[in-house]
Design an enzyme around this catalytic site. Structure first.
Site, PDB file in Angstrom:
ATOM      1  N   MET A  38       0.863  -1.157  -0.014  1.00 35.91           N
ATOM      2  CA  MET A  38       0.121   0.061  -0.080  1.00 35.91           C
ATOM      3  C   MET A  38       0.888   1.084   0.001  1.00 35.91           C
ATOM      4  O   MET A  38       0.490   2.460   0.310  1.00 35.91           O
ATOM      5  CB  MET A  38      -1.039   0.112   1.415  1.00 35.91           C
ATOM      6  CG  MET A  38      -1.837  -0.957   1.185  1.00 35.91           C
ATOM      7  SD  MET A  38      -1.420  -2.453   1.335  1.00 35.91           S
ATOM      8  CE  MET A  38      -2.759  -3.595   1.917  1.00 35.91           C
ATOM      9  N   HIS A  39       1.998   1.146  -0.240  1.00 38.62           N
ATOM     10  CA  HIS A  39       3.099   2.195  -0.364  1.00 38.62           C
ATOM     11  C   HIS A  39       2.796   3.106  -1.243  1.00 38.62           C
ATOM     12  O   HIS A  39       3.292   4.296  -1.266  1.00 38.62           O
ATOM     13  CB  HIS A  39       4.241   1.716  -0.255  1.00 38.62           C
ATOM     14  CG  HIS A  39       4.750   0.908  -1.251  1.00 38.62           C
ATOM     15  ND1 HIS A  39       4.309  -0.328  -1.510  1.00 38.62           N
ATOM     16  CD2 HIS A  39       5.089   1.059  -2.677  1.00 38.62           C
ATOM     17  CE1 HIS A  39       4.404  -1.052  -2.645  1.00 38.62           C
ATOM     18  NE2 HIS A  39       5.165  -0.227  -3.425  1.00 38.62           N
ATOM     19  N   HIS A  40       1.868   2.699  -2.304  1.00 43.78           N
ATOM     20  CA  HIS A  40       1.590   3.990  -3.292  1.00 43.78           C
ATOM     21  C   HIS A  40       0.435   5.159  -2.903  1.00 43.78           C
ATOM     22  O   HIS A  40       0.661   6.023  -3.338  1.00 43.78           O
ATOM     23  CB  HIS A  40       1.146   3.296  -4.631  1.00 43.78           C
ATOM     24  CG  HIS A  40       2.363   2.664  -5.387  1.00 43.78           C
ATOM     25  ND1 HIS A  40       3.286   3.367  -6.018  1.00 43.78           N
ATOM     26  CD2 HIS A  40       2.577   1.328  -5.485  1.00 43.78           C
ATOM     27  CE1 HIS A  40       4.162   2.409  -6.365  1.00 43.78           C
ATOM     28  NE2 HIS A  40       3.636   1.112  -5.979  1.00 43.78           N
ATOM     29  N   ALA A  41       0.053   4.729  -1.623  1.00 48.09           N
ATOM     30  CA  ALA A  41      -1.292   5.483  -1.084  1.00 48.09           C
ATOM     31  C   ALA A  41      -0.249   6.780  -0.532  1.00 48.09           C
ATOM     32  O   ALA A  41       0.784   6.622   0.054  1.00 48.09           O
ATOM     33  CB  ALA A  41      -2.121   4.576  -0.093  1.00 48.09           C
TER      34      ALA A  41
END
Length: 190
Positions: free
Chosen positions: A129-132
């Site tokens: 979820m690091h693109h959030a």
């Protein structure tokens, strides 16, 4: 004694095979846990359960109310997940099959951060979820990085440097730097 390795089968995103339309393996977490248990002297019961998924109050500390409200739309979830076919599914299915696993993985990151303070290190097998980001979304909708920083905000002063790394990271993730409440502790996310 459990090792500081956080995992839940609930991290895995499954919904009637539609998840296979995306290039991201949404069930990689169980594969990694199984490989670790097979190759290391580690039993599944030694893995640390993250607990319950984060709730809206946890996410409101990072995301805007408007953004979280937008996630009550199947079309918005489809856009965030980059899977247009999701837009035709009822929200209740997407909430349980997509958003809940994401919120559970965020809780796992928070739990791993707490364990790292106690043990010197910890690993959460959930993620991706690091693109959030705090101001918006990103697959799949919840930012782990900033939620983790906010979770540690009250205790980070005991550390001089905390690092949260992901195997694959966007350039935005590497640019987030925050100091602890006393101005000393640096949290660098890469």
């Amino acid at each position: 004694m459990a090792v500081p390795l956080v995992y839940s089968p609930g991290y895995n995103i499954r919904f009637f095979g539609i998840e296979k339309l995306h290039p991201f393996d949404s069930c990689k977490y169980e594969k990694i846990a199984a490989a670790l248990c097979e190759q290391l002297p580690l039993r599944p019961d030694q893995l640390v359960d993250p607990g319950e998924p984060v709730d809206e109050d946890d996410l409101l500390d990072v995301h805007t109310p408007e953004y979280l409200s937008s996630l009550k739309s199947s079309a918005a979830i489809a856009r965030v997940c980059e899977l247009p076919p999701l837009a035709v599914l009822p929200y209740c299915i997407l909430e349980s099959r997509v958003l809940r696993p994401a919120r559970l993985a965020v809780r796992g990151t928070m739990r791993a951060a707490e364990l790292a303070l106690a043990h010197g290190y910890a690993i959460n097998l959930g993620g991706g979820m690091h693109h959030a980001s705090a101001g918006a979304g990103g697959a799949p909708a919840c930012t782990m990085r900033m939620t983790c920083i906010r979770c540690l905000r009250g205790v980070i002063s005991c550390c001089t440097h905390a690092v949260c790394c992901v195997v694959h990271s966007s350039s935005a993730a590497c640019s987030d730097r925050r100091t602890g409440p006393d101005g000393r502790g640096l949290v660098h996310l890469c």
